[in-house]
Write a protein that holds these residues in place. Structure first.
Motif, PDB file in Angstrom:
ATOM      1  N   SER A   1       0.805  -1.216   0.000  1.00 12.65           N
ATOM      2  CA  SER A   1       0.000   0.000   0.000  1.00 12.65           C
ATOM      3  C   SER A   1       0.841   1.270   0.000  1.00 12.65           C
ATOM      4  N   HIS A   2       2.164   1.119   0.033  1.00 15.48           N
ATOM      5  CA  HIS A   2       3.045   2.283   0.109  1.00 15.48           C
ATOM      6  C   HIS A   2       4.024   2.329  -1.046  1.00 15.48           C
ATOM      7  N   PHE A   3       3.743   1.563  -2.077  1.00  9.42           N
ATOM      8  CA  PHE A   3       4.671   1.466  -3.206  1.00  9.42           C
ATOM      9  C   PHE A   3       4.831   2.815  -3.903  1.00  9.42           C
ATOM     10  N   THR A   4       3.739   3.490  -4.164  1.00  5.69           N
ATOM     11  CA  THR A   4       3.782   4.755  -4.899  1.00  5.69           C
ATOM     12  C   THR A   4       4.540   5.847  -4.154  1.00  5.69           C
ATOM     13  N   PRO A   5       4.243   6.102  -2.846  1.00  2.00           N
ATOM     14  CA  PRO A   5       5.022   7.137  -2.146  1.00  2.00           C
ATOM     15  C   PRO A   5       6.509   6.801  -2.042  1.00  2.00           C
ATOM     16  N   LEU A   6       6.842   5.519  -1.927  1.00  2.00           N
ATOM     17  CA  LEU A   6       8.247   5.128  -1.881  1.00  2.00           C
ATOM     18  C   LEU A   6       8.942   5.481  -3.188  1.00  2.00           C
ATOM     19  N   VAL A   7       8.320   5.119  -4.310  1.00  2.00           N
ATOM     20  CA  VAL A   7       8.905   5.406  -5.621  1.00  2.00           C
ATOM     21  C   VAL A   7       9.025   6.913  -5.828  1.00  2.00           C
ATOM     22  N   ALA A   8       8.014   7.661  -5.395  1.00  2.00           N
ATOM     23  CA  ALA A   8       8.048   9.120  -5.545  1.00  2.00           C
ATOM     24  C   ALA A   8       9.203   9.726  -4.745  1.00  2.00           C
ATOM     25  N   LEU A   9       9.380   9.256  -3.504  1.00  2.00           N
ATOM     26  CA  LEU A   9      10.465   9.772  -2.669  1.00  2.00           C
ATOM     27  C   LEU A   9      11.824   9.477  -3.296  1.00  2.00           C
ATOM     28  N   LEU A  10      12.013   8.266  -3.763  1.00  2.00           N
ATOM     29  CA  LEU A  10      13.284   7.879  -4.365  1.00  2.00           C
ATOM     30  C   LEU A  10      13.532   8.625  -5.675  1.00  2.00           C
ATOM     31  N   ALA A  11      12.462   8.887  -6.412  1.00  2.00           N
ATOM     32  CA  ALA A  11      12.601   9.634  -7.667  1.00  2.00           C
ATOM     33  C   ALA A  11      13.083  11.058  -7.396  1.00  2.00           C
ATOM     34  N   VAL A  12      12.562  11.674  -6.334  1.00  2.00           N
ATOM     35  CA  VAL A  12      12.989  13.024  -5.971  1.00  2.00           C
ATOM     36  C   VAL A  12      14.463  13.036  -5.585  1.00  2.00           C
ATOM     37  N   VAL A  13      14.881  12.048  -4.768  1.00  2.00           N
ATOM     38  CA  VAL A  13      16.287  11.960  -4.359  1.00  2.00           C
ATOM     39  C   VAL A  13      17.182  11.749  -5.580  1.00  2.00           C
ATOM     40  N   ALA A  14      16.756  10.892  -6.498  1.00  2.00           N
ATOM     41  CA  ALA A  14      17.532  10.625  -7.711  1.00  2.00           C
ATOM     42  C   ALA A  14      17.666  11.882  -8.558  1.00  2.00           C
ATOM     43  N   LEU A  15      16.563  12.628  -8.697  1.00  3.01           N
ATOM     44  CA  LEU A  15      16.596  13.850  -9.503  1.00  3.01           C
ATOM     45  C   LEU A  15      17.539  14.885  -8.907  1.00  3.01           C
ATOM     46  N   ILE A  16      17.480  15.053  -7.585  1.00  5.65           N
ATOM     47  CA  ILE A  16      18.370  16.020  -6.927  1.00  5.65           C
ATOM     48  C   ILE A  16      19.824  15.602  -7.096  1.00  5.65           C
ATOM     49  N   SER A  17      20.092  14.306  -6.971  1.00  2.91           N
ATOM     50  CA  SER A  17      21.460  13.803  -7.118  1.00  2.91           C
ATOM     51  C   SER A  17      22.002  14.110  -8.513  1.00  2.91           C
ATOM     52  N   ILE A  18      21.155  13.916  -9.528  1.00  2.00           N
ATOM     53  CA  ILE A  18      21.581  14.196 -10.898  1.00  2.00           C
ATOM     54  C   ILE A  18      21.842  15.685 -11.092  1.00  2.00           C
TER      55      ILE A  18
END
Length: 487
Positions: free
Chosen positions: A4-21
């Motif tokens: 039930s938390h798959f989407t918020p997890l992916v969203a959080l990781l996507a934000v971290v990945a974008l900032i890292s790039i």
């Protein structure tokens, strides 16, 4: 675990990945790509080095290993894995002697001087396998996390994390790794602190039960602690990520970063180990570690737990890629030292590590045990040559190397069930009992070979070399006097 938390997890990781790039600099110079220097030629400071050291050693495999060992073996398992982080202390002592007593710019140059092509060949082979195993193991944890999330997302997650990390690593090399490490470590500290707080305030948390969770003094956790205390002397020398960060800043900054990294990383690993102990004490029949923690701590904590594992995997991967490029291009000299060739080396290591995910073992601690045992041929090198300043016959090095590799292979094949040699001979049933026996034997053979292979030196050479190192460790004035490397 995360359905039930798959989407918020992916969203959080996507934000971290974008900032890292976004924050990863584009580096074109060899010094920036391989040594992490900025455009003005300045080395990173203590804060950056410390956070980079910690986050590259608090990797996803380590967090999960600490939790699993605590889950199955109680507080002793957590302490055993935390003991490996004493490597920051032994690592600093090794680096300081290499740089400021022997005057070497990397490990390979020292081994080449003492043991020729044999020394660098053995070492580079072991380090290459170590780097590949790091890529493999951290991506495997990503797969485990997303496999628990359901939806068949594990393979896509592995490829996505590997690809995104490779992109910004290829952009900036070690400089990009250092910059993104600060962001990732800040997030990781916040997540570990929050998870620990949720555990401590949980009604089921019982501190006396946690402390008494390993009552058997001969239990596997305590045996593994003994193994860690034997392997911690050589373990840092075969870790290129740690070694690389020891050769890029001035002496004082390097020393302080290693000292701070030692206590910060130990506390982080102990915190995750305690999460494992807490879960083990409250687990249901047949329940896995991550599922138990999800049930005990709830949905938000589950997302934080998964995010901590994936972020730590990414932070270790970028450091592994940068060390792999430096190893192949600068240390081994396989191509001209340029950012372009460094990027090609990164790509090849990434492909190799991803390939191992789909054909390798799923035993996370096996890689630590095998590489830690294999690295023990370096213990007599450290004691006799780096700290002692003695010359040793090359056959001694070969004997120590053969014993360590044989021990590592024996542990792996017996632990994997391919053969049964030690158990019938010794009656030792648990794999960690056998690992301790192998470690003692490897160390005894290596130290004996070096003692027999010692070459004559002038009287007092050992006391001057090793004793000088001890005085340096405790004396600030000695440190100031020895500020210039001896050439």
């Amino acid at each position: 675990m995360l359905d039930s938390h798959f989407t918020p997890l992916v969203a959080l990781l996507a934000v971290v990945a974008l900032i890292s790039i976004v924050i990863a600099p584009r580096v074109r110079t060899a010094d920036g790509f391989f040594r992490g220097w900025n455009d003005m030629g300045a080395a990173p400071g203590v804060f950056t080095l410390t956070f980079s050291q910690v986050t590259t050693w608090i990797f996803a495999r380590s967090l999960l290993n600490a939790g699993i060992l605590g889950y199955f073996y109680g507080i002793a398992g957590a302490l055993a894995y935390a003991a490996y982080y004493g490597s920051f202390l032994t690592g600093w002592l090794i680096i300081d002697r290499l740089r400021f007593h022997h005057g070497n710019g990397n490990v390979q140059s020292f081994l080449s001087e003492r043991f020729g092509a044999l020394g660098t060949g053995y070492f580079n082979g072991l380090v290459s396998l170590r780097l590949l195993s790091e890529v493999f193991a951290n991506l495997l944890v990503v797969g485990i996390v997303f496999e628990a999330a359901g939806g068949g997302a594990s393979t896509a997650a592995i490829l996505a994390v590997a690809g995104i990390t490779l992109v910004y690593s290829m952009t900036g090399g070690l400089r990009a790794s250092l910059r993104t490490d600060v962001l990732q470590m800040t997030l990781l500290l916040a997540l570990i602190t929050a998870l620990s707080a949720l555990m401590f305030i949980h009604p089921a948390f019982d501190l006396p039960a946690v402390i008494g969770s390993s009552p058997d003094a001969a239990g596997p956790g305590w045996i593994l602690l003994a193994v860690a205390l034997l392997q911690v002397w050589s373990y840092p020398l075969h870790d290129p990520v740690m070694m690389d960060r020891g050769f890029i800043a001035d002496r004082d900054s390097t020393r302080r970063s290693f000292m701070h990294a030692a206590w910060i990383s130990t506390l982080c690993i102990l915190a995750f180990g305690l999460l494992g102990v807490f879960a083990g004490l409250n687990a249901s029949e047949g329940e896995a570690l991550l599922d138990t923690l999800a049930r005990l701590l709830g949905g938000p904590a589950t997302i934080m737990l998964a995010a901590a594992l994936v972020i730590s995997a990414s932070s270790t991967l970028d450091s592994t890629f940068s060390s792999a490029s430096k190893l192949a291009i600068q240390d081994m000299g396989l191509a001209r030292a340029s950012a372009r060739n460094g990027r090609i080396a990164m790509l090849l290591f990434c492909v190799g590590g991803v390939g191992l995910v789909f054909v390798g073992t799923d035993d996370l601690f096996a890689a630590v045990a095998v590489s830690g045992t294999a690295s023990m041929f370096l213990t007599p090198v450290i004691v006799f040559c780096i700290w002692g300043g003695r010359d040793v016959a090359r056959w001694s090095f070969s004997v120590a190397f053969a014993a360590a590799i044989a021990g590592a292979v024996l542990y792996f094949v017996e632990n994997s069930g391919y053969i049964a040699v030690l158990q019938p001979l010794t009656g030792l049933d648990h794999k960690y009992d056998r690992l301790l026996l192998i470690s003692v034997a490897v160390l005894a053979i290596g130290m004996s070979a070096f003692a027999l292979g010692l070459r004559r030196s002038r009287p007092g050479a050992w006391r001057e070399s090793f004793g000088g190192g001890c005085v340096f460790w405790f004396s600030p004035r000695r440190r100031e006097r020895q500020g210039t490397p001896r050439r």
